[in-house]
Design a protein around this motif. Structure first.
Motif, PDB file in Angstrom:
ATOM      1  N   THR A 140       0.824  -1.200   0.000  1.00 26.23           N
ATOM      2  CA  THR A 140       0.000   0.000   0.000  1.00 26.23           C
ATOM      3  C   THR A 140       0.865   1.259   0.000  1.00 26.23           C
ATOM      4  O   THR A 140       0.617   2.204  -0.757  1.00 26.23           O
ATOM      5  CB  THR A 140      -0.952   0.009   1.212  1.00 26.23           C
ATOM      6  OG1 THR A 140      -1.769  -1.158   1.170  1.00 26.23           O
ATOM      7  CG2 THR A 140      -1.828   1.245   1.221  1.00 26.23           C
ATOM      8  N   ILE A 141       1.902   1.266   0.840  1.00 25.79           N
ATOM      9  CA  ILE A 141       2.800   2.420   0.907  1.00 25.79           C
ATOM     10  C   ILE A 141       3.520   2.607  -0.427  1.00 25.79           C
ATOM     11  O   ILE A 141       3.654   3.723  -0.931  1.00 25.79           O
ATOM     12  CB  ILE A 141       3.806   2.262   2.063  1.00 25.79           C
ATOM     13  CG1 ILE A 141       3.071   2.252   3.401  1.00 25.79           C
ATOM     14  CG2 ILE A 141       4.869   3.342   2.027  1.00 25.79           C
ATOM     15  CD1 ILE A 141       2.263   3.500   3.673  1.00 25.79           C
ATOM     16  N   LEU A 142       3.968   1.514  -1.017  1.00 19.41           N
ATOM     17  CA  LEU A 142       4.644   1.589  -2.319  1.00 19.41           C
ATOM     18  C   LEU A 142       3.701   2.151  -3.384  1.00 19.41           C
ATOM     19  O   LEU A 142       4.071   3.044  -4.154  1.00 19.41           O
ATOM     20  CB  LEU A 142       5.153   0.205  -2.725  1.00 19.41           C
ATOM     21  CG  LEU A 142       5.848   0.122  -4.075  1.00 19.41           C
ATOM     22  CD1 LEU A 142       7.167   0.882  -4.026  1.00 19.41           C
ATOM     23  CD2 LEU A 142       6.099  -1.332  -4.437  1.00 19.41           C
ATOM     24  N   LEU A 143       2.473   1.657  -3.431  1.00 20.13           N
ATOM     25  CA  LEU A 143       1.494   2.139  -4.408  1.00 20.13           C
ATOM     26  C   LEU A 143       1.116   3.597  -4.153  1.00 20.13           C
ATOM     27  O   LEU A 143       0.914   4.360  -5.103  1.00 20.13           O
ATOM     28  CB  LEU A 143       0.249   1.254  -4.394  1.00 20.13           C
ATOM     29  CG  LEU A 143       0.435  -0.129  -5.007  1.00 20.13           C
ATOM     30  CD1 LEU A 143      -0.739  -1.034  -4.636  1.00 20.13           C
ATOM     31  CD2 LEU A 143       0.596  -0.029  -6.506  1.00 20.13           C
ATOM     32  N   ALA A 144       1.023   3.991  -2.881  1.00 20.00           N
ATOM     33  CA  ALA A 144       0.730   5.395  -2.563  1.00 20.00           C
ATOM     34  C   ALA A 144       1.855   6.293  -3.070  1.00 20.00           C
ATOM     35  O   ALA A 144       1.598   7.381  -3.595  1.00 20.00           O
ATOM     36  CB  ALA A 144       0.534   5.567  -1.061  1.00 20.00           C
ATOM     37  N   GLY A 145       3.088   5.834  -2.936  1.00 23.47           N
ATOM     38  CA  GLY A 145       4.222   6.598  -3.459  1.00 23.47           C
ATOM     39  C   GLY A 145       4.162   6.730  -4.968  1.00 23.47           C
ATOM     40  O   GLY A 145       4.426   7.803  -5.524  1.00 23.47           O
ATOM     41  N   VAL A 146       3.805   5.640  -5.651  1.00 18.77           N
ATOM     42  CA  VAL A 146       3.678   5.680  -7.106  1.00 18.77           C
ATOM     43  C   VAL A 146       2.571   6.664  -7.503  1.00 18.77           C
ATOM     44  O   VAL A 146       2.745   7.471  -8.421  1.00 18.77           O
ATOM     45  CB  VAL A 146       3.403   4.272  -7.688  1.00 18.77           C
ATOM     46  CG1 VAL A 146       3.024   4.336  -9.148  1.00 18.77           C
ATOM     47  CG2 VAL A 146       4.613   3.369  -7.488  1.00 18.77           C
ATOM     48  N   ALA A 147       1.443   6.612  -6.794  1.00 20.47           N
ATOM     49  CA  ALA A 147       0.344   7.536  -7.097  1.00 20.47           C
ATOM     50  C   ALA A 147       0.762   8.982  -6.862  1.00 20.47           C
ATOM     51  O   ALA A 147       0.385   9.877  -7.628  1.00 20.47           O
ATOM     52  CB  ALA A 147      -0.882   7.194  -6.251  1.00 20.47           C
ATOM     53  N   ALA A 148       1.563   9.206  -5.836  1.00 20.22           N
ATOM     54  CA  ALA A 148       1.981  10.574  -5.507  1.00 20.22           C
ATOM     55  C   ALA A 148       2.913  11.165  -6.557  1.00 20.22           C
ATOM     56  O   ALA A 148       2.839  12.358  -6.844  1.00 20.22           O
ATOM     57  CB  ALA A 148       2.651  10.603  -4.139  1.00 20.22           C
ATOM     58  N   VAL A 149       3.774  10.364  -7.146  1.00 20.98           N
ATOM     59  CA  VAL A 149       4.776  10.913  -8.070  1.00 20.98           C
ATOM     60  C   VAL A 149       4.370  10.811  -9.541  1.00 20.98           C
ATOM     61  O   VAL A 149       5.112  11.270 -10.392  1.00 20.98           O
ATOM     62  CB  VAL A 149       6.163  10.241  -7.865  1.00 20.98           C
ATOM     63  CG1 VAL A 149       6.671  10.481  -6.465  1.00 20.98           C
ATOM     64  CG2 VAL A 149       6.119   8.770  -8.201  1.00 20.98           C
TER      65      VAL A 149
END
Length: 189
Positions: free
Chosen positions: A87-96
């Protein structure tokens, strides 16, 4: 283009998933009612072909598998842990990836889905650890509260973005992702 009526899709899906996840605890007339909610899900995961024939034949004396000797073999603690990291990895991808719309949308929806799955598996495995008598700053309570608030944050950001209005959902999404990140830091695996 997504209409305003479709903006209610995410909250409705969340409510349906919550009801489905908790259905086993709401049913009173259950043939194996003496088992806990955890055992209901585990026993349903390991029904054999013979058990199914008993069910369809109308036999009320369904043999209950011994859950202590194996069974489904699903470690929901590990599933919860790795879903949280994902989830944290995907949130980072969504953020950038806000400049690449299709990747941003996909990552945002995937973040929301894995965040919900993380909450559900965490609730399933660790629901007995939430105790407000220990205070909000207790390690377990803080992890649960921050993770839940983070999930609500990313789900809200997706719902706002789905509304179709020219809005700013980034702040809520970033706050939700940060809350989930802090919840991982707080807990000691």
């Amino acid at each position: 283009m997504i209409t305003n009526a479709d903006g209610y899709r995410t909250p409705v899906i969340l409510a349906v998933l919550f009801v489905i996840f908790n259905f086993s605890t709401m049913v009173e007339a259950d043939p194996i009612a003496d088992l806990s909610a955890t055992d209901h899900l585990q026993s349903s995961l390991i029904l054999t072909r013979e058990d199914m024939s008993h069910i369809f034949a109308g036999d009320q004396n369904i043999p209950v598998p011994n859950l202590e000797t194996g069974g489904a073999g699903v470690d929901f603690g590990k599933v919860h842990k790795y879903l949280g990291y994902s989830t944290i990895l995907l949130a980072g991808v969504a953020a950038v990836t806000s400049s690449t719309k299709s990747l941003h949308y996909g990552a945002a929806y995937a973040t929301t889905g894995t965040a919900l799955a993380t909450c559900f598996t965490g609730y399933y495995e660790y629901r007995d650890r939430f105790d407000l008598e220990n205070g909000f700053l207790d390690e377990d309570n803080l992890h649960i509260l921050l993770g839940t608030l983070g999930t609500l944050g990313v789900a809200t950001a997706v719902a706002i973005a789905d509304s179709g209005d020219n809005n700013s959902h980034a702040g809520i999404g970033i706050t939700g992702g940060a809350s989930m990140m802090v919840s991982i830091i707080v807990i000691k695996w």
